[in-house]
Design an enzyme around this catalytic site. Structure first.
Site, mmCIF file in Angstrom:
data_model
loop_
_atom_site.group_PDB
_atom_site.id
_atom_site.type_symbol
_atom_site.label_atom_id
_atom_site.label_comp_id
_atom_site.label_asym_id
_atom_site.label_seq_id
_atom_site.Cartn_x
_atom_site.Cartn_y
_atom_site.Cartn_z
ATOM 1 N N ALA A 7 0.852 -1.196 0.000
ATOM 2 C CA ALA A 7 0.000 0.000 0.000
ATOM 3 C C ALA A 7 0.886 1.244 0.000
ATOM 4 O O ALA A 7 2.115 1.141 0.194
ATOM 5 C CB ALA A 7 -0.890 0.012 1.240
ATOM 6 N N LYS A 8 0.307 2.375 -0.226
ATOM 7 C CA LYS A 8 1.030 3.641 -0.065
ATOM 8 C C LYS A 8 0.008 4.745 0.088
ATOM 9 O O LYS A 8 -1.133 4.624 -0.383
ATOM 10 C CB LYS A 8 1.918 3.916 -1.288
ATOM 11 C CG LYS A 8 3.105 4.805 -0.987
ATOM 12 C CD LYS A 8 4.226 4.060 -0.285
ATOM 13 C CE LYS A 8 5.388 4.943 0.046
ATOM 14 N NZ LYS A 8 6.532 4.156 0.523
ATOM 15 N N GLY A 9 0.421 5.836 0.728
ATOM 16 C CA GLY A 9 -0.462 6.991 0.865
ATOM 17 C C GLY A 9 0.320 8.259 0.673
ATOM 18 O O GLY A 9 1.559 8.255 0.665
#
Ligand code: NAD
Length: 418
Positions: A107-109
């Protein structure tokens, strides 16, 4: 020269994936499944600034793949953050976790903001609002954020507190990279840079490069680059050049990195360090050195820069610092790469240790952490090195084939629902 932003990070991530899948016999539909992010959240949210005015911000959280477990990936605060970049970074996390044999998906944000232009109070309000907006995705069981460019342990503590307030009880395992006071792990802050050092020394051994005769240049002097430079210097290497967003410094006889850390802590930059010559971020990449550690942003080593790079070994502290074209030029010249998903995986590895410690509410010593980190980094390096030698392929493609194979094994074991 500013860091190049002429390319799409997603294009790079997809091209790297495509190059590796050419060595694996995979069904076309499966390939498409592995390339496609599972979910992408875009949030637009208001923050009250100190002057009383409202300012709108845009943020993202992308889950690339959840087959091997809950998703894991940092949160980036940078003015250039885009959905395309976050998507690429999320996919790299899937392969990185699989490569390190850590039971997570990727994931990444990110939030489009320059955190340096905000007061601490504004930064806290922005973080708490962003955490609330993405709270439909994050949880200790589902998706565990961590720091990335422009974020730090304090910001992780605000995320942990915000999430805990919503739940009604303290939930340390929802983020990693927290301060020790709220369940952070020993060794987490230094983990990525320390891991860069472990893999770089291993590659140097394979290339017969003695630390005392090795000149190292590091782009970016933050959490990854600063610690990587320090660790390489502690191992007896000559760190000849470093840089940050303000520019770079060079001394062919070697910089005293211990003193440089103090200079940077005092002045906020590496620039103007006594006894060094001023260079820019472009000069740093092409300066006379044996090991180049790009540890700032993506895409800095492209086809324009690559022909002038002098290093024999490139240790990718940053995620995606080389474009495919840049890498091809350097591979032709026999330059060895330690690909990002291996080189900078120390961070996610100790993040995993932090999460495990939070879930079992039992903490390990720094010595244990560094020992386990070293074992995992060396084991993964050796696995990739062996595949690269046996199949006569480059290190990145070797790392990808191993990581993709592990994710495919998980897909096959689970089956496609329903
Ligand atoms: P950071 O914010 O602590 O440091 C970034 C450094 O890069 C700073 O020195 C900054 O001045 C410099 N920089 C920013 N823009 C620049 C520019 N345009 N030109 C030159 N230098 C510039 O970030 P970090 O956590 O050290 O992350 C650096 C890279 O490492 C990113 O690619 C990140 O995704 C990757 N990474 C970080 C971790 C981690 O644990 N922090 C783990 C794995 C990978």
């Amino acid at each position: 020269m500013a860091i190049s932003r002429r390319y799409s990070a997603s294009d790079v991530a997809q091209a790297q994936f495509a190059k590796a899948t050419a060595h694996l016999q995979l069904d076309a539909g499966l390939v498409e499944y592995l390339l496609t992010p599972k979910r992408e959240l875009i949030v637009h949210f208001p923050v009250t600034m100190d002057n009383g005015h409202i300012r709108m911000f845009t943020g993202y959280r992308v889950h690339h793949n959840t087959v091997k477990g809950p998703t894991k990936g940092g949160i980036r605060y940078h003015p250039d953050v885009t959905l395309d970049e976050v998507r690429a970074l999320a996919m790299w996390m899937t392969w990185k976790c699989a490569l390190m044999n850590i039971p997570y998906g990727g994931a990444k944000g990110g939030v489009q903001v320059d955190p340096k232009t905000l007061s601490q109070r504004e930064l806290q309000r922005l973080t708490r609002r962003y955490a609330t907006e993405i709270s439909i995705l994050i949880s200790p069981e589902g998706d565990i954020p961590a720091p990335d460019v422009g974020t730090n342990p304090q910001i992780m503590a605000w995320i942990m507190d915000t999430y805990s307030m919503h739940r009604g009880y303290s939930t340390p395992a929802v983020v990693t990279g927290k301060p020790i006071a709220v369940g952070g792990s020993q060794g987490r802050i230094e983990a990525t840079g320390t891991g860069v050092m472990f893999t770089t020394l291993e590659a140097m051994k394979a290339l017969d490069m003695a630390p005392a005769e090795t000149r190292v240049a590091v782009q970016g002097f933050g959490n990854v680059g600063g610690i990587a430079a320090l660790r390489m210097w502690e191992q007896g290497c000559r760190v000849v050049a470093v840089s940050d967003v303000n520019g770079g410094i060079y001394n062919g006889r070697g910089l005293d990195v211990g003193a440089l850390m103090q200079h940077q802590a005092r002045s906020g930059t590496v620039v103007d360090f006594p006894g060094s010559e001023r260079i820019d971020n472009h000069d740093l990449l092409i300066c006379p050195c044996d090991v180049l550690i790009p540890a700032a942003l993506e895409g800095v080593i492209d086809e324009l820069v690559a022909p002038d790079v002098q290093a024999r070994l490139i240790a990718e502290g940053a995620n995606g610092p080389c474009t495919m074209e840049g890498e091809a030029i350097l591979l032709d010249r026999g330059v060895l790469f330690i690909p990002d998903i291996l080189c900078n995986a120390g961070g996610v590895t100790v993040s995993y240790f932090e999460w495990v410690q939070n879930l079992q509410t039992f903490f390990w010593s720094e010595k244990e952490i560094v020992q386990r980190l070293r074992e995992i980094m060396l084991e993964s390096f050796q696995a990739v090195w062996q595949i690269a030698r046996q199949k006569e392929i480059d290190m990145r493609t070797a790392a990808y084939t191993l990581a993709i194979r592990r994710v495919v094994d998980a897909v096959e074991a689970r089956g496609i629902y329903p």
